[in-house]
Design an enzyme around this catalytic site. Sequence first.
Site, PDB file in Angstrom:
ATOM      1  N   HIS A 198       0.829  -1.248   0.034  1.00  0.00           N
ATOM      2  CA  HIS A 198      -0.132   0.008  -0.006  1.00  0.00           C
ATOM      3  C   HIS A 198       1.081   1.353   0.137  1.00  0.00           C
ATOM      4  CE1 HIS A 198      -3.118  -2.855   0.644  1.00  0.00           C
ATOM      5  NE2 HIS A 198      -3.771  -2.115   0.208  1.00  0.00           N
ATOM      6  N   GLU A 438     -11.489 -10.202  -5.880  1.00  0.00           N
ATOM      7  CA  GLU A 438     -10.008 -10.439  -5.654  1.00  0.00           C
ATOM      8  C   GLU A 438      -9.740 -11.640  -4.992  1.00  0.00           C
ATOM      9  OE1 GLU A 438      -9.236  -6.794  -3.548  1.00  0.00           O
ATOM     10  OE2 GLU A 438     -10.883  -6.957  -2.226  1.00  0.00           O
ATOM     11  N   ASP A 462      -4.812  -8.021  -5.321  1.00  0.00           N
ATOM     12  CA  ASP A 462      -5.138  -9.258  -4.512  1.00  0.00           C
ATOM     13  C   ASP A 462      -5.229 -10.614  -5.102  1.00  0.00           C
ATOM     14  OD1 ASP A 462      -4.758  -8.812  -1.553  1.00  0.00           O
ATOM     15  OD2 ASP A 462      -6.585  -7.344  -1.987  1.00  0.00           O
ATOM     16  N   CYS A 509      -9.984  -2.539 -11.079  1.00  0.00           N
ATOM     17  CA  CYS A 509      -9.311  -1.120 -10.504  1.00  0.00           C
ATOM     18  C   CYS A 509      -8.232  -1.679  -9.482  1.00  0.00           C
ATOM     19  CB  CYS A 509     -10.511  -0.799  -9.360  1.00  0.00           C
ATOM     20  SG  CYS A 509     -10.845  -1.870  -8.040  1.00  0.00           S
TER      21      CYS A 509
HETATM   22  C1  PEP Z   1      -6.721  -4.863  -5.384  1.00  0.00           C
HETATM   23  O1  PEP Z   1      -6.554  -5.727  -4.458  1.00  0.00           O
HETATM   24  O2  PEP Z   1      -6.388  -5.008  -6.618  1.00  0.00           O
HETATM   25  C2  PEP Z   1      -7.405  -3.675  -4.971  1.00  0.00           C
HETATM   26  C3  PEP Z   1      -7.710  -2.483  -5.933  1.00  0.00           C
HETATM   27  O3  PEP Z   1      -7.459  -3.385  -3.584  1.00  0.00           O
HETATM   28  P1  PEP Z   1      -6.424  -3.031  -2.586  1.00  0.00           P
HETATM   29  O4  PEP Z   1      -5.251  -2.773  -3.471  1.00  0.00           O
HETATM   30  O5  PEP Z   1      -6.788  -1.911  -1.905  1.00  0.00           O
HETATM   31  O6  PEP Z   1      -6.287  -4.268  -1.679  1.00  0.00           O
HETATM   32 MG    MG Z   2      -7.605  -5.605  -2.650  1.00  0.00          MG
END
Ligand code: PEP
Ligand code: MG
Length: 588
Positions: A198, A438, A462, A509
Site C-alpha cells: 500500500h 479479488e 489481491d 481497479c
Molecule cells: C486490489 O486488490 O486490486 C485492490 C484494488 O484493492 P487493494 O489494493 O486496496 O487491496
Molecule cells: Mg484488494
Amino acid sequence: MKSFKEIYRSSENKIAGIGAAPGIIIGEAYLYTKEKLQISKADIDDIEKAKTDLTEAIAKSKKELNKIFAVAREKMDEVRAAIFEAQLMILDDPILLNEIQRRIATERKSPEYIVDDEISKYQSKMILSHEAYMKERALDIEDIKQRIIRNLQKKRWESKIDHNVIVISETLTPADTILLSRNKVLAFVTDHGGLTSHAAIISRSLNIPAVVGTHNSTSQIQDGDEIIVDGFYGYIITKPTTEQKDFFIEKRRRLLELQKELEGLKDEKAITKDGKEIFIYANVDVSGEIDMVVTSGASGIGLYRSEQILNELGEFPSEDEQTKIYTKLSSRIYPNSITIRVFDIGGDKFRFLDFEEPNPFLGLRGIRLLLENPALLKKQVRAILKASTNKNIKLMLPMVSTIKEVRESNKIIEECKQELRKEKIKFDEDIEIGIMIEVPSAAVMARDFAKETDFLSIGTNDLIQYLMAVDRGNDLVSELYQEFSPVVVRTLKHIIDEAKKAKKPVSLCGEMAADTLAMPLLVGLGIETLSMSPSTVPYAKRIIRSCEYKKMKKLADKCNLLHTEEEVKAAIEKFFTDNKITRTRQII
Ligand code: PEP
Ligand code: MG
C-alpha cells in the site's frame, strides 16, 4: 546517447529494486529511521540545566507539531487533522510536565530517562485497554515521547525535512508515506516492500517516484548523499558520475516534455482507433488526491479506499463524521460518480485486532472483519447512504469470498435503509451495490456472484497474490508476482465473460489497470472500465487512442493460449512493436 540498459550495465554504483512509482529524481538522500532511541539513565549534577533542557525540548516539539498540524489542516479535513491537536494538548498537560520536573529534581536522573519512564506509564495503561481507540492513542503518545527524547538528544527528526530530499527507509507504512509526503519529499526508496504494497500505491497516487524492495539501500546510502532514483526501471545510482548525471538530467527533461504533451489528452476520450470507448476512472487513496482526480480527465472515482481515512485519522470516525467526508466527496466529484469501498481493514492495512494473526492476508480482512463487527459496517453504510442524495455514489464490498457474505452484507444494507426510512432521512433508493473480485473463489463463481449484486470490480492486486500464492508486499517472492501469468490472463477472461453472461458491468481497479503494457491485453479481454491512480489516466488514454480494438482482441485471444509469463509479455511487446506504439520508457 546511451540507452537506460547500457547505462545500468556499465554502472557499478547502482542498487536494484522494484520501480514502484514512475519518475526520475536527482537529489539528496535523507535516511528516515524509526528505530527506538537509546535512552541514557545517567545521574545528573546540574538539575537546573536538566530542567532547562527539558523546557527547550518541549518547546521545540511543540513548534514541530504546530507546523505539522498547520500542514495537516491544509491538506486534510479538520476531523483528521485533529489528531495532531490532541498531541499538542499532551505537551501542555501541567500534571504530566510537573511530575517530570519533580522526578528530575528528586531522582537526579537524565531528563530523557524520566520522560521515557513517565510517559511509558500512561502508555502501558492505554495498551491494556480493550478499546481499539485507546490502543491507537497509545501509539500517538509513543510518537510524542520519541519526539521529546529526540529533541533532548538534539537529533535529527523527520518533521525537520525542510528542503527537498529523497526519503530512504527500511519500510514505510501507509501512514508514514502520507505523513512524509506532506513534507518536501522528492522520492521514496525502501529496503522492503513490493509493487502493490500500500505504501507503493500511495506513492503512485501522490505522484511521488518510488523504488521499493532494494534490500539494502539503508546500509549503502548515507544521509546527505547525492543519489538518482529511477522509478521506471527500479534503480538507484549512488554518488553519480558526471556522465550518469548528464544522462538522467536529459531523461528528466524529456519526461517533463512528454508530461506536457499528455496534459493535452486530459479532455479527450479514451477511444480506440476503431471507435470503442473505454471508460477511465481514478482510484483515490488519500484525501488530497481528489483535486487531482478532477483535473486528471478521469470520468469519476472508480475506487475510493475508505480505510485510508483510518490511516490518516488513526481511529474510527463517527457516523456523522463519515457522512461529512462522503458528502464532501460526492459533491466534489459530481456529476461524475464515486464508488466507495467499505473499510478493507486487515492484511497490511489499518490494524484493528488486539493480537497478531499468523497469516493476516488470509485472515480476518475486508468484509470478513466487517461482518464480525456489524456495528462498524452499519455505521459506515448508514453514512454512505446519508451522503448518497446526489445519486452519484456506489457502494462496494472488499475481499468477498462466499455468496453468503454477499447476502449477509446485503441484509445489513437493507436494515440500514429501513432505519433511515423510519427516521425520514433521504438517501438514494437505487444506490448500486457491487463487490470486488479479488479472491479466486469469487473469480471461479463470478457469474453467480454477479447475479447477487449490481456490478463487479476486479482487484488484480489481491487476485494475483491469491492466485499465485505470493505475498504482494514481499520482495523476496516478487518474481512470482506475475501480472502477465497465463493463469491471470485466463482468470480475467473467465470473470469478464461470466459477468457479461449475467449482464452485469465489470471493471478493473487493481494496479494492473495502470500498467501501459497490460492495457491492450485488458481492453482486448473485453474490459470496458478501468480505474487507476489519477496521475496515470493520461498515459492510459494515450495508449488506448493509438490501438485498434480488433487487434487488441486478437492479442488477448492469443495470450489466452500461452503457457508462461515470458510468452505473454513477449506477445504484448510484439504487439507494441508491430503497431508502432511507444511506451513512456521508450519515449524518454
Ligand atoms: C486490489 O486488490 O486490486 C485492490 C484494488 O484493492 P487493494 O489494493 O486496496 O487491496
Ligand atoms: Mg484488494
